[in-house]
Design an enzyme around this catalytic site. Structure first.
Site, mmCIF file in Angstrom:
data_model
loop_
_atom_site.group_PDB
_atom_site.id
_atom_site.type_symbol
_atom_site.label_atom_id
_atom_site.label_comp_id
_atom_site.label_asym_id
_atom_site.label_seq_id
_atom_site.Cartn_x
_atom_site.Cartn_y
_atom_site.Cartn_z
ATOM 1 C CG ASP A 95 3.371 0.189 -0.374
ATOM 2 O OD1 ASP A 95 2.745 0.839 0.491
ATOM 3 O OD2 ASP A 95 4.580 0.391 -0.636
ATOM 4 C CD GLU A 159 5.825 3.304 4.500
ATOM 5 O OE1 GLU A 159 6.492 3.769 5.443
ATOM 6 O OE2 GLU A 159 5.802 2.087 4.227
#
Length: 450
Positions: A95, A159
């Site tokens: 991400d 994350e």
């Protein structure tokens, strides 16, 4: 994977295809928009399927795992030649943080390769590392190379938010996939930091401050804005927020930060006694020039107010008000952080952790750190490897629940004037092609011989 056909200490197994793939994979991963806006607003699955397909093409058997539909993680294991050796975790997140296209020179999800540079959100944080690992693994498959120890590769979701759908989920629900892993490497280390003329540093992360995102709440008496109200929640909250924002935290030097100060100062011809009476760390930092930026955020705890919420109409005193604070704790500084927040908030404001993760430390005198240092120096003999502590955090926090010691090691050789740290979550994020080539060679050498 096929059995190794040559000694592990031989010349690197990186071929032209691996160098090209590091660029291609970085560009193509950037084009897959995996923006994480928080609150579950992200979908990593297309990127997870992309990396899984390429891992499978290298003869591995990747596993795709989700806690929430679309929030996909990928885990694969490479068997090493020494079954008695501990396994090594190599992890990277899929991400990225949001990007406003209007602010960029190129579209943030174009993955454009121009003038020897790959542009786009994730070029630094951290689709570059994701791509380099893919390129190395595929090069090994072509060359018939196996590492000495088992290597577990993990591509994670989430994350950039809570990690609840990513490394937290993997550590809590799929610990068996990381069996034997004692150490790990990931983002935010081993990049060139130009500390001065002919002084290229390569800081390797051997610690992280803990995360303490706080929610403050003040309760008072609601009423008309025209009347005297000494039980005003907004006033109580504002006073507490002001105290927190103005607080000067005392210096707390952890072993990692002490090592960083000692080694960086020595490169500047300074040999401080960190234990001397009256030692002033801020005075020392003032003598270290640009390199002070590597250490200054991690010599103490911090608390920065970031959000305020109260009321719904200008002539109505609300019954409650809330604020949010980004707090960070050095290893060993948690008790001080708690006690200080209790004092600064006072009796009229409550506080709680909105999100919390532990601080980390990794030894800088370990054989692992020595091998990380040697891998960089092999490919840039003029570089000076130094330890440092990250001011923020990574997925290493969640994987530490499994007893895995984490280091920040995503190698890049960067030119003078390239402000790597400013590009994290910044505008016009980009990475030089030559930096990716360097990283592939370093990772290949370290991971084969670790």
């Amino acid at each position: 994977m096929a059995e190794a056909t040559r000694p592990q200490e031989s010349a690197d197994s990186v071929d032209r295809q691996a160098l090209d793939e590091s660029v291609t994979f970085t560009s193509e991963l950037i084009r897959i928009d995996t923006t994480n806006r928080g609150g579950g607003d992200c979908r990593e699955r297309p990127a997870a399927e992309y990396v899984a397909e390429r891992l499978a093409g290298a003869g591995l058997e990747p596993t795709l795992l989700e806690r929430t539909p679309g929030r996909t993680n990928v885990v694969a294991r490479i068997s090493g030649t020494d079954p008695s050796a501990d396994a090594l975790l190599v992890h990277g997140h899929l991400d990225v943080v949001p990007a406003e296209a209007a602010d960029w020179s190129v579209h943030p999800f174009s993955g454009e390769v121009r003038d020897g540079v790959v542009w786009g959100r994730g070029a630094i944080d951290m689709k570059n590392m994701d791509a380099m690992v893919l390129a190395v693994v595929r090069a090994w498959a072509r060359a018939g190379v196996r590492p000495r120890r088992d290597i577990v590769i993990a591509y994670t979701a989430d994350e950039e938010a809570s990690a609840d759908d990513g490394s937290g989920f993997l550590a809590d629900r799929h610990a068996e996939l990381f069996e034997g892993c004692t150490e790990g490497i990931s983002e935010s280390g081993a990049f060139t930091f130009h500390a001065g003329p002919d002084l290229p540093l390569y800081p390797i992360a051997a610690g992280e401050r803990g995360t303490g995102w706080l929610k403050l709440t003040a309760h008072g008496k609601a009423g008309h804005g025209s009347k005297v109200n000494k039980d005003n929640a907004v006033s109580a909250l504002a006073a507490a927020v002001a105290r927190i924002g103005q607080h000067e935290w005392p210096v707390r030097l952890t072993p990692t930060v002490r090592a960083a100060l000692t080694e960086i100062a020595a490169l500047h011809g300074i040999h401080p006694d960190l234990d001397a009476p009256g030692f002033d760390v801020d005075e020392l930092l003032g003598k270290l020039g640009p390199a002070a930026d590597l250490v200054a955020p991690t010599v103490r705890n911090s608390s920065n107010p970031t959000m305020l919420e109260a009321g719904y109409k200008v002539n109505v005193i609300p019954g409650h008000a809330t604020a949010f604070v980004d707090g960070r704790m050095v290893p060993g500084g948690e008790d001080e952080f708690h006690a200080t927040l209790d004092r600064l908030t006072g009796p009229d404001v409550d506080w709680e952790f909105h999100h919390r993760e532990v601080p980390l430390q990794a030894p800088v005198d370990s054989p692992t750190f020595a091998k990380l240092r040697a891998a960089i120096e092999r490919f840039d003999p003029a570089g000076h490897v130094v330890p440092y502590c990250m001011s923020g955090g990574t997925d290493a926090k969640q994987f530490s629940r499994l007893g895995i010691t984490g280091y920040g090691f995503s190698p890049l050789k960067l030119p003078v004037g390239f402000d790597y740290q400013a590009l994290f979550h910044g505008v016009d994020e980009r990475v030089p092609v030559e930096a990716l080539h360097f990283g592939v060679r370093v990772l290949d050498h370290y991971l084969r011989t670790a």
